[in-house]
Structures are given as C-alpha cells and as structure tokens.
Design a protein around this motif. Structure first.
Motif, PDB file in Angstrom:
ATOM      1  N   SER A 224      30.510  38.953  23.505  1.00 42.32           N
ATOM      2  CA  SER A 224      29.769  39.618  22.436  1.00 42.32           C
ATOM      3  C   SER A 224      28.835  38.630  21.750  1.00 42.32           C
ATOM      4  O   SER A 224      29.095  37.435  21.688  1.00 42.32           O
ATOM      5  CB  SER A 224      30.753  40.196  21.424  1.00 42.32           C
ATOM      6  OG  SER A 224      30.077  40.676  20.278  1.00 42.32           O
ATOM      7  N   THR A 225      27.733  39.129  21.231  1.00 40.94           N
ATOM      8  CA  THR A 225      26.795  38.309  20.459  1.00 40.94           C
ATOM      9  C   THR A 225      26.955  38.541  18.964  1.00 40.94           C
ATOM     10  O   THR A 225      26.199  37.992  18.167  1.00 40.94           O
ATOM     11  CB  THR A 225      25.347  38.626  20.871  1.00 40.94           C
ATOM     12  OG1 THR A 225      25.104  40.021  20.659  1.00 40.94           O
ATOM     13  CG2 THR A 225      25.113  38.283  22.333  1.00 40.94           C
ATOM     14  N   ASP A 226      27.937  39.345  18.576  1.00 35.77           N
ATOM     15  CA  ASP A 226      28.168  39.632  17.165  1.00 35.77           C
ATOM     16  C   ASP A 226      28.798  38.430  16.465  1.00 35.77           C
ATOM     17  O   ASP A 226      29.459  37.601  17.098  1.00 35.77           O
ATOM     18  CB  ASP A 226      29.097  40.832  17.005  1.00 35.77           C
ATOM     19  CG  ASP A 226      28.483  42.117  17.535  1.00 35.77           C
ATOM     20  OD1 ASP A 226      27.235  42.197  17.548  1.00 35.77           O
ATOM     21  OD2 ASP A 226      29.244  43.014  17.954  1.00 35.77           O
TER      22      ASP A 226
ATOM     23  N   ARG B 261      36.533  37.295  22.815  1.00 31.75           N
ATOM     24  CA  ARG B 261      35.082  37.212  22.954  1.00 31.75           C
ATOM     25  C   ARG B 261      34.440  38.547  23.308  1.00 31.75           C
ATOM     26  O   ARG B 261      33.214  38.691  23.203  1.00 31.75           O
ATOM     27  CB  ARG B 261      34.731  36.165  24.019  1.00 31.75           C
ATOM     28  CG  ARG B 261      34.965  34.749  23.560  1.00 31.75           C
ATOM     29  CD  ARG B 261      33.991  34.353  22.432  1.00 31.75           C
ATOM     30  NE  ARG B 261      32.712  33.904  22.945  1.00 31.75           N
ATOM     31  CZ  ARG B 261      31.551  34.461  22.715  1.00 31.75           C
ATOM     32  NH1 ARG B 261      31.490  35.538  21.936  1.00 31.75           N
ATOM     33  NH2 ARG B 261      30.439  33.984  23.228  1.00 31.75           N
ATOM     34  N   ASN B 262      35.228  39.528  23.747  1.00 36.58           N
ATOM     35  CA  ASN B 262      34.620  40.824  24.050  1.00 36.58           C
ATOM     36  C   ASN B 262      34.136  41.528  22.791  1.00 36.58           C
ATOM     37  O   ASN B 262      33.170  42.286  22.804  1.00 36.58           O
ATOM     38  CB  ASN B 262      35.595  41.711  24.813  1.00 36.58           C
ATOM     39  CG  ASN B 262      36.907  41.898  24.074  1.00 36.58           C
ATOM     40  OD1 ASN B 262      37.568  40.908  23.745  1.00 36.58           O
ATOM     41  ND2 ASN B 262      37.305  43.135  23.818  1.00 36.58           N
TER      42      ASN B 262
ATOM     43  N   GLY C 149      39.732  22.832  28.451  1.00 38.55           N
ATOM     44  CA  GLY C 149      39.291  24.005  29.191  1.00 38.55           C
ATOM     45  C   GLY C 149      37.805  24.257  29.065  1.00 38.55           C
ATOM     46  O   GLY C 149      37.353  25.398  29.204  1.00 38.55           O
ATOM     47  N   PHE C 150      37.025  23.192  28.829  1.00 40.53           N
ATOM     48  CA  PHE C 150      35.574  23.341  28.767  1.00 40.53           C
ATOM     49  C   PHE C 150      35.057  23.479  30.192  1.00 40.53           C
ATOM     50  O   PHE C 150      35.358  22.669  31.062  1.00 40.53           O
ATOM     51  CB  PHE C 150      34.952  22.125  28.082  1.00 40.53           C
ATOM     52  CG  PHE C 150      33.486  22.262  27.807  1.00 40.53           C
ATOM     53  CD1 PHE C 150      33.038  23.129  26.833  1.00 40.53           C
ATOM     54  CD2 PHE C 150      32.559  21.516  28.532  1.00 40.53           C
ATOM     55  CE1 PHE C 150      31.669  23.257  26.578  1.00 40.53           C
ATOM     56  CE2 PHE C 150      31.206  21.632  28.281  1.00 40.53           C
ATOM     57  CZ  PHE C 150      30.756  22.505  27.303  1.00 40.53           C
TER      58      PHE C 150
ATOM     59  N   SER D 132      29.665  26.376  26.260  1.00 38.46           N
ATOM     60  CA  SER D 132      29.012  25.866  25.049  1.00 38.46           C
ATOM     61  C   SER D 132      28.739  26.979  24.045  1.00 38.46           C
ATOM     62  O   SER D 132      28.889  26.780  22.834  1.00 38.46           O
ATOM     63  CB  SER D 132      27.689  25.171  25.420  1.00 38.46           C
ATOM     64  OG  SER D 132      27.918  24.005  26.145  1.00 38.46           O
ATOM     65  N   ASN D 133      28.324  28.137  24.528  1.00 34.20           N
ATOM     66  CA  ASN D 133      28.014  29.222  23.588  1.00 34.20           C
ATOM     67  C   ASN D 133      29.265  29.722  22.865  1.00 34.20           C
ATOM     68  O   ASN D 133      29.198  30.189  21.730  1.00 34.20           O
ATOM     69  CB  ASN D 133      27.288  30.366  24.298  1.00 34.20           C
ATOM     70  CG  ASN D 133      28.125  31.002  25.399  1.00 34.20           C
ATOM     71  OD1 ASN D 133      29.052  30.393  25.911  1.00 34.20           O
ATOM     72  ND2 ASN D 133      27.777  32.227  25.766  1.00 34.20           N
ATOM     73  N   ASP D 134      30.439  29.610  23.518  1.00 35.82           N
ATOM     74  CA  ASP D 134      31.683  29.982  22.840  1.00 35.82           C
ATOM     75  C   ASP D 134      31.965  29.030  21.682  1.00 35.82           C
ATOM     76  O   ASP D 134      32.341  29.450  20.584  1.00 35.82           O
ATOM     77  CB  ASP D 134      32.855  29.941  23.827  1.00 35.82           C
ATOM     78  CG  ASP D 134      32.683  30.914  24.978  1.00 35.82           C
ATOM     79  OD1 ASP D 134      32.306  32.071  24.720  1.00 35.82           O
ATOM     80  OD2 ASP D 134      32.932  30.517  26.124  1.00 35.82           O
TER      81      ASP D 134
END
Length: 365
Positions: free
Chosen positions: A93-95, A64-65, A140-141, A119-121
């Motif tokens: 990251s938002t990419d 996620r980085n 793992g939520f 949730s965003n993941d």
C-alpha cells in the motif's frame, strides 16, 4: 507490481547488551497498594508475573497490504520488534501507516526490524517516531545495497546492526557516487555516523570497504566485519578508526598481514582473525597494538611466526593459535608477553602441543 522477496536465514547479530527494561505502572490499579493481611499472600505472584511481562519486548506487525500497524502493547517498552508482513498475492500500500493508539507510547531504546523488506518499506516505517532508539538491528533486507540515509530520523542511534543481509555495498545516500571520494560529495554526508560507536556488518558479501566509508564513523569502537568476502587489508583501511577497541574479521579470505596494518589502532583491545587464509604475517604487523589483550589467529595456514611478532603485545592476556599449522615455534616467541594467561596451541591432532619456551605464565590448553 509486487516485489519478490528473497528467502534468507537470519542470524541475530551481536550487539551491546540491551538495557534492562523497567517495569511500567499503567495506572493506579497496577501500583502497589496497602491491602489487608488476608490478601497479601498473592502479592508476590502478581509482582513476579508483571516483572516477567515487563522483560518481554513489545512486538508490532506492519501489514503492508493496508499499512496497518498492530502492536502487542501500547505502553512504554525499552525493547521493540517490528515485523514487516506482506501477503504473496498482495501489493504494498502507498497509504500512510495507521498506528491507531498502539505505537506512540512504546518509545523503545532497542529496536529489531524483521523482514523480508525493501527500501520503500523502511522509508515508510521510519516516518514514525524512532528518536528514542539507541540500538537498531535490521534483518531480512532484500536488496544488495543499503542506504544509510534511511536512518536519518534515528537521532539518538549509537549501535547499528545490518548483518545477515547479504549486502555487497553500503552507501551513505542514494545519490552518493562510489567512484569518487565521499568527503568531496555533499550527497555522501552521514552526520548520524559521528555518534555510532558499534557497527555490525557480519554475514554479508562485502569484499571491500574503503577508508572513505569508515570516515563516516569517526568514533567507532566496535566493528564486526566477519563472515564477508574481505581479501585484502591495508593500513589505510583502519587509519580513520583510532578509537576502535574491538575488531572482528573472522571467516574472511585474508591471506596477508603486512607491516603496520593496524598502526592506527593504538586503543584496540580485542582482535579476531580466525578462519581466514592467512599464510604470511609481517614481523611488524602488531607493533602498534600495546593495548591489545585478546588475539585469535586460529585456523589459518600460517607458515611461519617471526620471533619478534608478539613482542609489542605487552598487555596480551589471551592468545589463540589453534590449528594454525605452524611448523615450529621459536622458544622466545612469548618472552615479552608477561601478562599472558591463556595460550592455545592445539594442532589438527587434538591435544598435541608444539614447542613452547620462555613462557612463565600458566599455559591452558
């Protein structure tokens, strides 16, 4: 700002047996070839090795980085594990996700997504193509409420496991109002629910799920609601699940089973109620369950079993009452259970058998 992930212990939830993966021929070199006799001695070893590799799931890690997705395979595999990783000192990251050439050909039928995650993941991950997935597991939520609309792109989903996440609520959409009936709110629609037949909610902290919630799953056949905080059950809880065949409510806090509590579950074959706090069972509690084959009431402080309690269970083959603390048992309690093959009545004193009469079938302890 970096979100703090909570540390949990996750248990793989029971789900339908995954389909056995098929061996994949990657190119002509992998296909069986006509070879000279001198080289055939190694063929079984090569075939065995490839068969073993084919059974292993593909594993992808989403970093996620930088949102780079790295997978162990770029070939079709029916089973996929996706791990979501974020360094403690990093910010998500938002990419868009960079899959390279890894992901597109895997096309899994069974996927397990392992966190910690938010949730965003999941929202980001599910922009990828998961339309081939039939069985999904999320472990793992790290939030207390799960939004089912995150799964809307899983167009072939049939079985869902969101157990072991310590959820206290589940919503069909982010704008759905829990205080108002789901059926009257467009924001509470969850069309995908109509094709889901297996739902695993075990090991959460769900105290109550209304009949409105189960209306989202009109074709549900298997429900695991064990190891939660369920205290009270009413007939309305199950009246919208007429196709249910297996129900587990083990390790909850249920104290009472009122009359006709399972009246709508005429197709139910397996009912697990062990390790609750049940002290009272109404004599008409089970009268609609003529298809029931397996019933477990073990480890409940049952004070009394009405003499006609099990009479409607004419298909019953297995009954467990271990450590049920019943003071006495009517000698005719099982006279209508002519299909009964396994009956367990062990008390706290292992090996002690209470009074049994009218039972003509084998008694196994």
């Amino acid at each position: 700002m970096c979100q703090q992930h909570k540390q949990d212990t996750y248990v793989v939830a029971p789900s339908p047996e995954p389909l056995a993966p098929r061996a994949v021929v990657r190119n002509k070199r992998d296909a069986p070839a006509e070879v000279a006799t001198a080289t055939t001695t190694q063929a079984p070893t090569t075939t065995t090795t490839r068969a073993t590799e084919a059974k292993l799931p593909a594993v992808c890690t989403l970093h996620r980085n930088d949102n780079h997705l790295v997978c162990s395979s770029g070939e079709q595999n029916e089973n996929l594990i996706v791990e979501i990783a974020l360094r403690e000192d990093a910010v998500s990251s938002t990419d868009p996700i960079n899959t390279g050439s890894w992901f597109d050909k895997i096309r899994p039928q069974n996927v397990s997504i392992v966190g910690p995650m938010f949730s965003n993941d999941l929202e980001l991950l599910f922009t990828l193509n998961f339309t081939s997935v039939e069985i999904a597991e999320i472990k793992g939520f790290s939030e207390s409420t799960f939004d089912l609309s995150l799964l809307n792109n899983f167009t072939n989903l049939q079985a869902l496991s969101i157990g072991g996440n310590y959820l206290d609520s589940i919503l069909p959409g982010p704008n759905c109002n829990l205080s108002t009936g789901f059926a009257t709110q467009d924001a509470c629609a969850f069309p995908l629910g109509a094709q889901i037949t297996t739902l695993d909610l075990q090991r959460n902290v769900l105290a109550d799920l209304s009949s409105d919630f189960f209306l989202l799953f009109p074709n549900l056949q298997v429900l695991d609601w064990s190891r939660n905080h369920v205290r009270q059950l009413t007939p309305a809880t199950f009246e919208v699940m007429p196709r249910l065949r297996r129900l587990s409510l083990t390790h909850n806090l249920v104290e009472d089973l009122p009359a006709d509590i399972f009246a709508a579950l005429t197709q139910l074959q397996q009912l697990q109620l062990q390790e609750n706090a049940i002290t009272h069972v109404h004599e008409h509690c089970f009268r609609a369950l003529s298809s029931l084959q397996h019933l477990d009431l073990s480890d409940n402080p049952l004070a009394h079993l009405p003499p006609t309690l099990f009479a409607p269970l004419t298909a019953l083959t297995e009954l467990r009452l271990d450590r049920a603390r019943v003071g006495s048992i009517d000698t005719n309690l099982f006279e209508h259970n002519t299909m009964l093959q396994l009956l367990r009545l062990r008390s706290e004193d292992e090996g002690a058998l209470r009074v049994v009469g009218g039972l003509q079938q084998p008694l196994l302890l």
